[in-house]
Structures are given as C-alpha cells and as structure tokens.
Design a protein around this motif. Structure first.
Motif, short mmCIF file in Angstrom:
data_model
loop_
_atom_site.label_atom_id
_atom_site.label_comp_id
_atom_site.label_asym_id
_atom_site.label_seq_id
_atom_site.Cartn_x
_atom_site.Cartn_y
_atom_site.Cartn_z
N ALA A 3 5.68 3.37 6.79
CA ALA A 3 4.34 3.90 6.98
C ALA A 3 4.27 4.60 8.34
CB ALA A 3 3.29 2.80 6.91
N ILE A 4 3.79 5.83 8.32
CA ILE A 4 3.71 6.63 9.54
C ILE A 4 2.25 7.03 9.75
CG2 ILE A 4 4.44 8.78 10.66
CD1 ILE A 4 6.93 8.58 8.74
N VAL A 5 1.76 6.85 10.97
CA VAL A 5 0.40 7.23 11.32
C VAL A 5 0.49 8.46 12.22
CG1 VAL A 5 -1.75 6.50 12.39
CG2 VAL A 5 -0.34 4.82 11.19
N GLY A 17 -6.85 -3.63 9.15
CA GLY A 17 -7.63 -4.65 8.45
C GLY A 17 -7.22 -4.81 7.01
N THR A 18 -6.77 -3.72 6.40
CA THR A 18 -6.37 -3.75 4.99
C THR A 18 -4.96 -4.31 4.82
OG1 THR A 18 -7.75 -1.82 4.52
CG2 THR A 18 -6.00 -2.30 2.94
N CYS A 19 -4.05 -3.91 5.70
CA CYS A 19 -2.64 -4.29 5.55
C CYS A 19 -2.03 -4.61 6.92
CB CYS A 19 -1.89 -3.15 4.85
SG CYS A 19 -0.22 -3.57 4.36
N PRO A 20 -2.37 -5.76 7.48
CA PRO A 20 -1.90 -6.09 8.83
C PRO A 20 -0.39 -6.33 8.95
CG PRO A 20 -3.09 -7.94 7.86
CD PRO A 20 -3.27 -6.78 6.93
N ASP A 21 0.30 -6.52 7.82
CA ASP A 21 1.75 -6.67 7.88
C ASP A 21 2.45 -5.35 8.15
OD1 ASP A 21 1.63 -9.40 7.44
OD2 ASP A 21 1.93 -9.23 5.28
N VAL A 36 7.45 -1.11 5.41
CA VAL A 36 6.59 -1.80 4.44
C VAL A 36 7.40 -2.90 3.77
CG1 VAL A 36 5.16 -1.54 2.38
CG2 VAL A 36 5.28 0.33 4.05
N PRO A 37 7.08 -4.17 4.04
CA PRO A 37 7.82 -5.27 3.42
C PRO A 37 7.59 -5.34 1.91
CG PRO A 37 6.36 -6.08 5.17
CD PRO A 37 6.04 -4.64 4.94
N ASP A 42 1.38 -2.06 -2.36
CA ASP A 42 0.05 -1.72 -2.87
C ASP A 42 -0.98 -1.71 -1.74
OD1 ASP A 42 1.02 -1.39 -5.44
OD2 ASP A 42 0.30 -3.34 -6.15
N LEU A 43 -0.91 -2.68 -0.84
CA LEU A 43 -1.87 -2.72 0.26
C LEU A 43 -1.64 -1.57 1.23
CD1 LEU A 43 -2.18 -6.51 1.12
CD2 LEU A 43 -3.90 -5.02 0.11
#
Length: 60
Positions: A3-5, A17-21, A36-37, A42-43
């Motif tokens: 995941a890249i921001v 808040g949605t996917c803290p992992d 992404v583990p 999906d999260l």
C-alpha cells in the motif's frame, strides 16, 4: 501487496482507522502505508476506496 500513500494525503486518518495493520499516521501528520499482510487485503482495499482524496494505491 504493498500500500502506497501519495503526496495527495490530507491526514484525515480514515485509512489508519480502517486498516491499522497496513496504514499508520506519521509524525508529519500524514498517513503512511506498508506491506499488506495476508488476510488484510479486503480492509486495505476498503481504505483505498474510501480515501476522500484518492491518495492510496495498492500494488500487487
């Protein structure tokens, strides 16, 4: 998956808040992504889809 921001992030915290992992808020007040583990795909995609400024990309 990773995941890249992007620089478009406004620091709203929705993704963290949605996917803290996968996403965390940095000292700069902006979100940062990571790998992404298994079981979190999906999260992570939900966080991407709900980002108000479309700042998240998920790469295979």
């Amino acid at each position: 998956m990773n995941a890249i921001v992007s620089d478009a992030c406004i620091g709203c915290g929705l993704c963290a808040g949605t996917c803290p992992d996968v996403f965390h808020m940095g000292d700069d007040g902006l979100a940062h992504g990571s790998g992404v583990p298994a079981g979190q795909e999906d999260l992570a995609q939900e966080a991407r889809d709900n980002c108000p400024v479309s700042a998240i990309t998920i790469e295979e």
